[in-house]
Motif scaffolding. Sequence first.
Motif, PDB file in Angstrom:
ATOM      1  N   ILE A  92      26.034 -23.561 -62.131  1.00  0.00           N
ATOM      2  CA  ILE A  92      25.956 -24.550 -63.214  1.00  0.00           C
ATOM      3  C   ILE A  92      24.614 -24.460 -63.951  1.00  0.00           C
ATOM      4  N   ASP A  93      23.598 -23.911 -63.281  1.00  0.00           N
ATOM      5  CA  ASP A  93      22.312 -23.734 -63.965  1.00  0.00           C
ATOM      6  C   ASP A  93      22.281 -22.417 -64.763  1.00  0.00           C
ATOM      7  N   LEU A  94      23.447 -21.826 -64.944  1.00  0.00           N
ATOM      8  CA  LEU A  94      23.657 -20.605 -65.728  1.00  0.00           C
ATOM      9  C   LEU A  94      23.090 -19.342 -65.056  1.00  0.00           C
ATOM     10  N   SER A  95      22.707 -19.464 -63.805  1.00  0.00           N
ATOM     11  CA  SER A  95      22.234 -18.272 -63.103  1.00  0.00           C
ATOM     12  C   SER A  95      23.440 -17.509 -62.558  1.00  0.00           C
ATOM     13  N   ASP A  96      23.303 -16.213 -62.508  1.00  0.00           N
ATOM     14  CA  ASP A  96      24.390 -15.356 -62.043  1.00  0.00           C
ATOM     15  C   ASP A  96      24.518 -15.472 -60.520  1.00  0.00           C
ATOM     16  N   THR A  97      25.736 -15.654 -60.058  1.00  0.00           N
ATOM     17  CA  THR A  97      25.941 -15.734 -58.603  1.00  0.00           C
ATOM     18  C   THR A  97      25.845 -14.363 -57.966  1.00  0.00           C
ATOM     19  N   GLY A  98      25.966 -13.314 -58.779  1.00  0.00           N
ATOM     20  CA  GLY A  98      25.930 -11.956 -58.260  1.00  0.00           C
ATOM     21  C   GLY A  98      27.304 -11.430 -57.880  1.00  0.00           C
ATOM     22  N   PHE A  99      28.292 -12.329 -57.850  1.00  0.00           N
ATOM     23  CA  PHE A  99      29.642 -11.926 -57.492  1.00  0.00           C
ATOM     24  C   PHE A  99      30.437 -11.674 -58.768  1.00  0.00           C
ATOM     25  N   PHE A 100      31.192 -10.599 -58.786  1.00  0.00           N
ATOM     26  CA  PHE A 100      32.022 -10.316 -59.947  1.00  0.00           C
ATOM     27  C   PHE A 100      33.258  -9.527 -59.521  1.00  0.00           C
ATOM     28  N   LEU A 101      34.251  -9.562 -60.359  1.00  0.00           N
ATOM     29  CA  LEU A 101      35.485  -8.801 -60.135  1.00  0.00           C
ATOM     30  C   LEU A 101      35.683  -7.877 -61.328  1.00  0.00           C
ATOM     31  N   GLU A 102      35.948  -6.642 -61.036  1.00  0.00           N
ATOM     32  CA  GLU A 102      36.041  -5.652 -62.108  1.00  0.00           C
ATOM     33  C   GLU A 102      37.146  -4.660 -61.795  1.00  0.00           C
ATOM     34  N   GLU A 103      38.021  -4.431 -62.761  1.00  0.00           N
ATOM     35  CA  GLU A 103      39.099  -3.455 -62.563  1.00  0.00           C
ATOM     36  C   GLU A 103      39.372  -2.736 -63.884  1.00  0.00           C
TER      37      GLU A 103
END
Lengths: 89, 166
Positions: free
Chosen positions: B102-113
């Motif tokens: 919520i503080d706009l920081s990236d969680t580092g987790f992503f999904l990519e295909e």
Amino acid sequence: MSIKNNKRGQVADTITWIVATIILIVVLMVFVFIANLLAKTKKIGGLTDSLDSGGEKEADRVEVKTILAYRLNGLNKFTINNWINESET
Amino acid sequence: MDKLISIYWFAILTIVAVAVVYMVAVFYSQPYDVREVEVNLLVNKVADCLSRGGELSSDLFYEGNFNVGYKDNFLETCGITFNTERDWIELQYYFLVEFFNIDLSDTGFFLEEGSLNLISSCDIQDEGKYERLAECVEKRFYAVSDGKQYLIKILGIVRKTEKNVN
């Protein structure tokens, strides 16, 4: 004398046909050219899979998720809305 | 004389008929570009898989943190296939899902295909020079999970230029 007059009349007739044919072909070519100009890829617009959220504004399918999430936790709405609207600019 | 005129009229009719057929063929042979609809469907499908009723799917988390293993079978889990009706050498689809706090920081987790090569098409498209490279759509939404607030950004790209653009 009469043969000469007949020849003139026949030439005039023939010229009429030739001019008419040329005009016809020119008009057809103009239409073909216009058809080529108008022919282009037709883009189908975006998916309007939306729900009516109370009559004020139609909500996008993904936008509805945000609306539902607000009901669970409505904090930081201003920050969230600003962040979401960034993609629209 | 009548015979000559008949032949002439037949020739004129033939010319006009050929011209009309050509015009119709040229006009209606142009393809429909449905990629915007297609990429919106893809993004909506991904979003539906991640979030229901405003909550993120519990499968995304493992012991309070993001489940890295969730990436492995994401397509199968969500019932998404990148198969196309025509054989292309490269994949014609791509999506990227990013999660933010919520503080706009990236969680580092992503999904990519999908095909990573399509990402550059979006940047070029912004410049307006090559509008027909690929269709890109980005959608953002908000969801919660276990009281925590998350911001989700989904970028969807569909290429399939040969089928949709002349």
